[in-house]
Design an enzyme around this catalytic site. Sequence first.
Site, short mmCIF file in Angstrom:
data_model
loop_
_atom_site.label_atom_id
_atom_site.label_comp_id
_atom_site.label_asym_id
_atom_site.label_seq_id
_atom_site.Cartn_x
_atom_site.Cartn_y
_atom_site.Cartn_z
N GLY A 161 0.85 -1.19 0.00
CA GLY A 161 0.00 0.00 0.00
C GLY A 161 0.88 1.23 0.00
O GLY A 161 2.09 1.14 0.27
N GLN A 192 2.91 9.70 2.16
CA GLN A 192 4.27 9.15 2.01
C GLN A 192 5.03 9.76 0.84
O GLN A 192 6.24 9.57 0.73
CB GLN A 192 4.21 7.63 1.84
CG GLN A 192 3.78 6.92 3.11
CD GLN A 192 3.66 5.43 2.89
OE1 GLN A 192 2.65 4.95 2.42
NE2 GLN A 192 4.73 4.69 3.19
N CYS A 225 7.16 -1.08 6.43
CA CYS A 225 6.65 0.14 5.81
C CYS A 225 7.72 0.71 4.87
O CYS A 225 8.89 0.75 5.25
CB CYS A 225 6.31 1.15 6.90
SG CYS A 225 5.69 2.72 6.27
N LEU A 226 7.30 1.15 3.70
CA LEU A 226 8.25 1.73 2.75
C LEU A 226 8.89 2.99 3.31
O LEU A 226 9.98 3.37 2.91
CB LEU A 226 7.55 2.05 1.42
CG LEU A 226 7.03 0.83 0.65
CD1 LEU A 226 6.21 1.28 -0.55
CD2 LEU A 226 8.17 -0.08 0.22
N HIS A 238 -3.06 0.18 8.51
CA HIS A 238 -1.71 0.74 8.34
C HIS A 238 -1.75 1.95 7.40
O HIS A 238 -1.15 3.00 7.69
CB HIS A 238 -0.78 -0.35 7.80
CG HIS A 238 0.62 0.09 7.55
ND1 HIS A 238 1.69 -0.36 8.27
CD2 HIS A 238 1.13 0.97 6.64
CE1 HIS A 238 2.81 0.21 7.82
NE2 HIS A 238 2.49 1.03 6.83
N GLU A 239 -2.46 1.81 6.28
CA GLU A 239 -2.49 2.90 5.29
C GLU A 239 -3.27 4.11 5.80
O GLU A 239 -2.85 5.25 5.61
CB GLU A 239 -3.07 2.41 3.95
CG GLU A 239 -2.21 1.36 3.26
CD GLU A 239 -0.74 1.72 3.15
OE1 GLU A 239 -0.42 2.91 2.94
OE2 GLU A 239 0.09 0.82 3.30
N HIS A 283 -1.34 6.31 8.06
CA HIS A 283 -0.47 7.29 7.38
C HIS A 283 -1.19 8.61 7.17
O HIS A 283 -0.59 9.68 7.29
CB HIS A 283 -0.01 6.75 6.02
CG HIS A 283 1.18 5.83 6.09
ND1 HIS A 283 2.39 6.23 6.60
CD2 HIS A 283 1.34 4.55 5.69
CE1 HIS A 283 3.25 5.22 6.51
NE2 HIS A 283 2.64 4.19 5.96
ZN ZN Z 1 3.55 2.38 5.62
#
Ligand code: ZN
Length: 190
Positions: A48, A53, A101-102, A143-144, A147
């Site tokens: 995701g 981000q 997480c990226l 999680h998304e 953000h």
């Molecule tokens: Zn993340």
Amino acid sequence: MILPILTIGHPLLREPAQDVTRGELLDAETQQLIDDLVETMRHANGAGLAATQVGVNKRICVIEVNANPRYPYKPDIPLTILVNPKLHPVGEETFANFEGCLSVPGLRGVVERHAVMRVEYWDRFGNRIDTLIRGLKAATYQHEVDHLDGILFVDRVKDPRTFSSWESFDTHHKAAFAERVEAFVARHGS
Ligand code: ZN
């Protein structure tokens, strides 16, 4: 276009994102942003990616799992675009999820997530969707959406001793976690 992904410590990751109006959503610029988020997520093998981000202050995130090499135990999720998502827990069940997480390169940790959530959102065309999500899919959504509220998974890790590099995860935790996940996924169907 592949966009640069901000990493932990960047102040914009901590800014809560703003709701998008229907007019704004249908703008060519926002539609392009959605395409770029999808392309960037796929390029980075993410499950995701939230607009936050890439430093864009809009409540938009994209989710897709398609035989993901970063998360081999995750069941597939078809490409989903969430605009102005709102999550509501359903029931009491939670699940200890090993997340990555990226925006937090190289680190994983255990986060408690609700097993069943109701999600209300618009798709990329502004159609209203109201549905239930379950299992690991529900964790990915949480999680998304975190953000978009300026929250990173590391904020929700209750026991810092669960932090693990990807290498250590593969060597020491993956097998046990995959087994636990399998039973959880079987129960929830996703
Ligand atoms: Zn993340």
